[in-house]
Enzyme design. Structure first.
Site, short mmCIF file in Angstrom:
data_model
loop_
_atom_site.label_atom_id
_atom_site.label_comp_id
_atom_site.label_asym_id
_atom_site.label_seq_id
_atom_site.Cartn_x
_atom_site.Cartn_y
_atom_site.Cartn_z
N GLN A 43 -16.18 -66.78 48.77
CA GLN A 43 -17.14 -67.26 47.78
C GLN A 43 -17.59 -68.66 48.22
OE1 GLN A 43 -18.13 -65.72 44.29
NE2 GLN A 43 -18.14 -64.48 46.13
N GLU B 228 -9.11 -60.75 36.88
CA GLU B 228 -10.08 -60.81 37.97
C GLU B 228 -9.44 -60.30 39.26
OE1 GLU B 228 -12.85 -64.56 36.85
OE2 GLU B 228 -10.95 -65.15 37.72
N ASN C 211 -14.51 -70.70 46.95
CA ASN C 211 -13.40 -70.19 46.16
C ASN C 211 -12.88 -68.89 46.77
OD1 ASN C 211 -15.99 -69.95 44.30
ND2 ASN C 211 -14.73 -68.32 43.50
N ASP C 212 -12.81 -67.79 46.04
CA ASP C 212 -12.04 -66.62 46.46
C ASP C 212 -12.26 -66.13 47.90
OD1 ASP C 212 -12.18 -66.79 43.72
OD2 ASP C 212 -12.77 -64.71 43.41
N TRP D 252 -18.54 -76.11 48.90
CA TRP D 252 -17.57 -75.48 47.98
C TRP D 252 -17.17 -74.08 48.42
CZ3 TRP D 252 -15.04 -76.00 43.19
CH2 TRP D 252 -14.68 -74.79 42.57
C1 FRU Z 1 -12.40 -65.52 40.61
C2 FRU Z 1 -13.88 -65.33 40.27
C3 FRU Z 1 -14.25 -63.87 40.40
C4 FRU Z 1 -15.72 -63.94 40.65
C5 FRU Z 1 -15.83 -65.17 41.52
C6 FRU Z 1 -17.09 -65.93 41.33
O1 FRU Z 1 -12.07 -66.79 41.03
O2 FRU Z 1 -14.14 -65.83 38.97
O3 FRU Z 1 -13.89 -63.09 39.28
O4 FRU Z 1 -16.20 -62.81 41.30
O5 FRU Z 1 -14.73 -65.99 41.19
O6 FRU Z 1 -17.21 -66.99 42.21
#
Ligand code: FRU
Length: 504
Positions: free
Chosen positions: A56, A216, A39-40, A37
């Protein structure tokens, strides 16, 4: 997004990946992790010819959890070398989003020898207390390995929703500035520091603009347009963005080293977005790229928290958008941000063709001859004169005769429209189908559209980068076909030009 985070129990699961060979192939122009997985995008900095991308990452599974910083480097933003995890969850403290800087003057004192330290500034999420605080880590080997600072955290408000620090060097005052969000309060705070360790709160911004969703990954940076200089404050919205769910709003204004003030006279609209699609989130700019005030480089996580954990798992889950150049444009006295795919993409062209004065039929022949292979990675650029259109012009990706995703210009309503159908077999979410519409406030003599399709994403850039629609779509590539469509009235439509490129 924290609704997801607090309810999400970290998992070490491993379902078997979708084994549809045609779709399992990786995108060519988009960053994907080797597995698991993501993310950011995080900690993006450019140093000695290398773009660093941290992200992430769950090292143990295909769902959000155990957040750590994965790491990759690239010389051209397209080909990435995967590196070991840079910062890992430890003692149930996860490493949330943040940034990284090259500390050229060794203000932090972390440096040894002649190599400037790289300092990462991230949110430490303590799953035991539920608090989020800001911590730092440093690297003495140009960002390859990091050591967590032994006196972390460096800012601790004992709050649950305080995250995503973005730090940059503010030359005028010789100090570091941190932009960080109080997510539930819909505020951004600005801190300053001389050494990256001791931080002083200077000011706050917000609530403002869209406040229905949490805030965020904020980002503050300067951009110039000829002799004018504008400060941009980007705020990512966990929900309630323009296309629904996660997205990004921005404010233009002034920053005096202490506080940011919106200057309403700079923009035409009270709310400003730079992305109209559903799958571009948590975007922040690279620190330290060449010509920084002229143009920035950035990318976003190509997903949406509404269905992020439901998109197919191909051995990895999640990818980044195509990297883009972000700059300021001015029209009729108002500023806006525009985006273009980075030029480096052109170095990966395998086959290219451009045809001028092409009829719909000719354009379709071209499309079908170029996109016959069983995996779709191509881009098309076409220029049309709206006055020659009666009803509409549509670019359509279909599977077995029905539309999966399409982009149209509707002459009658003067709208740009992106439609994505549901994709039940792949994404079981009511929020996945979408219609995105932009009403143009003028008519152009001609306009150009560039569409990048890369396995399971379609990114549309039009009106010189003012309107961008980034969206995922899913169907086996082997059954996809691509064509332009018009109403009967428009069968004789002639494109000023149509170009097609395929990629390695
Ligand atoms: C945004 C978020 C951030 C946080 C991260 C956690 O997508 O929610 O605010 O730091 O992902 O994975």
């Amino acid at each position: 997004m924290l609704a997801a985070l607090t309810s999400c129990i970290a998992q070490k699961n491993s379902n078997s990946p979708i084994s549809d060979n045609s779709t399992a192939a990786r995108p060519v122009l988009h960053f994907t992790p080797e597995k698991n997985w993501i993310n950011d995008p995080n900690g993006m900095f450019f140093y000695q010819g290398e773009y660093h991308l941290f992200y992430q990452y769950n090292p143990y599974g295909e769902k959000w959890g155990h957040m750590s910083w994965g790491h990759a480097v690239s010389k051209d933003l397209i080909t990435w070398e995967h590196l070991p995890i840079a910062l890992e969850e430890e003692d149930k403290v996860m490493i949330f989003s943040g940034s990284a800087v090259v500390d050229h003057q060794n203000t932090s004192g972390f440096g040894t020898g002649n190599v400037p330290p790289i300092v990462a500034i991230y949110t430490a999420y303590d799953a035991k207390s539920g608090f989020q605080s800001q911590s730092i880590a440093y690297s003495n080997d140009k960002g390859r390995t990091f050591t967590k600072y032994d006196q972390n955290p460096v800012i601790d408000l004992k709050k649950a929703d305080f995250r995503d620090p973005k730090v940059f060097w503010y030359q005028a005052d010789q100090k570091w500035i941190m932009t960080v969000s109080l997510s539930q309060e819909k505020k951004v705070q600005f801190y300053s520091s001389k050494d990256l360790k001791k931080w002083d709160l200077m000011s706050e911004f917000g609530p403002a603009g869209v406040t229905a969703g949490i805030w965020e990954c904020p980002d503050l940076f300067q951009l110039d347009y000829n002799n004018e200089s504008v400060w941009v404050l980007g705020v990512n919205l966990g929900t309630h963005s323009i296309a629904g769910g996660s997205g990004l709003q921005y404010f233009l204004g002034d920053f005096d080293g202490k506080s940011f003030k919106v200057n309403k006279s700079l923009t035409k609209e009270p709310l400003n977005f730079i992305e109209y699609g559903k799958d571009f989130y948590a975007a922040v700019v690279w620190n330290g790229t060449p010509k920084e005030t002229k143009e920035r480089k950035w990318l976003g996580w190509m997903n949406n928290w509404e269905y992020a954990d439901k998109v197919p798992y191909y051995g990895w889950r999640g990818s980044m958008s195509v990297p883009r150049t972000l700059s300021l444009e001015k029209k009729d006295g108002f500023f806006y941000l525009k985006q273009e795919p980075v030029k480096e993409i052109d170095n990966y062209k395998k086959k290219s063709i451009v045809k001028s004065e092409a009829t719909i039929e000719q354009a379709n022949k071209l499309l079908s001859s170029f996109t016959k292979s069983d995996s779709l990675s191509f881009s098309t650029v076409f220029t049309v004169n709206p006055s020659t259109i009666h009803d509409f012009l549509r670019f359509n990706i279909k599977s077995k005769g029905s539309s999966i995703i399409n982009f149209s210009y509707n002459k009658n309503t003067n709208e740009l429209i992106l439609e994505r159908r549901k994709s039940d077999k792949y994404v079981n979410s009511k929020q996945f189908p979408t219609i995105q519409k932009i009403k143009l406030d003028h008519s152009d003599k001609e306009f150009q559209v560039r569409i990048i399709v890369d396995k399971y994403s379609m990114e549309v850039f039009t009106h010189d980068g003012k309107y961008v629609f980034t969206n995922l779509f899913f169907a086996p590539n082997s059954v996809l076909n691509v064509s332009f469509e018009t109403s009967k009235q428009d069968q004789k439509l002639v494109f000023k030009s149509v170009g097609l490129d395929t990629y390695l």
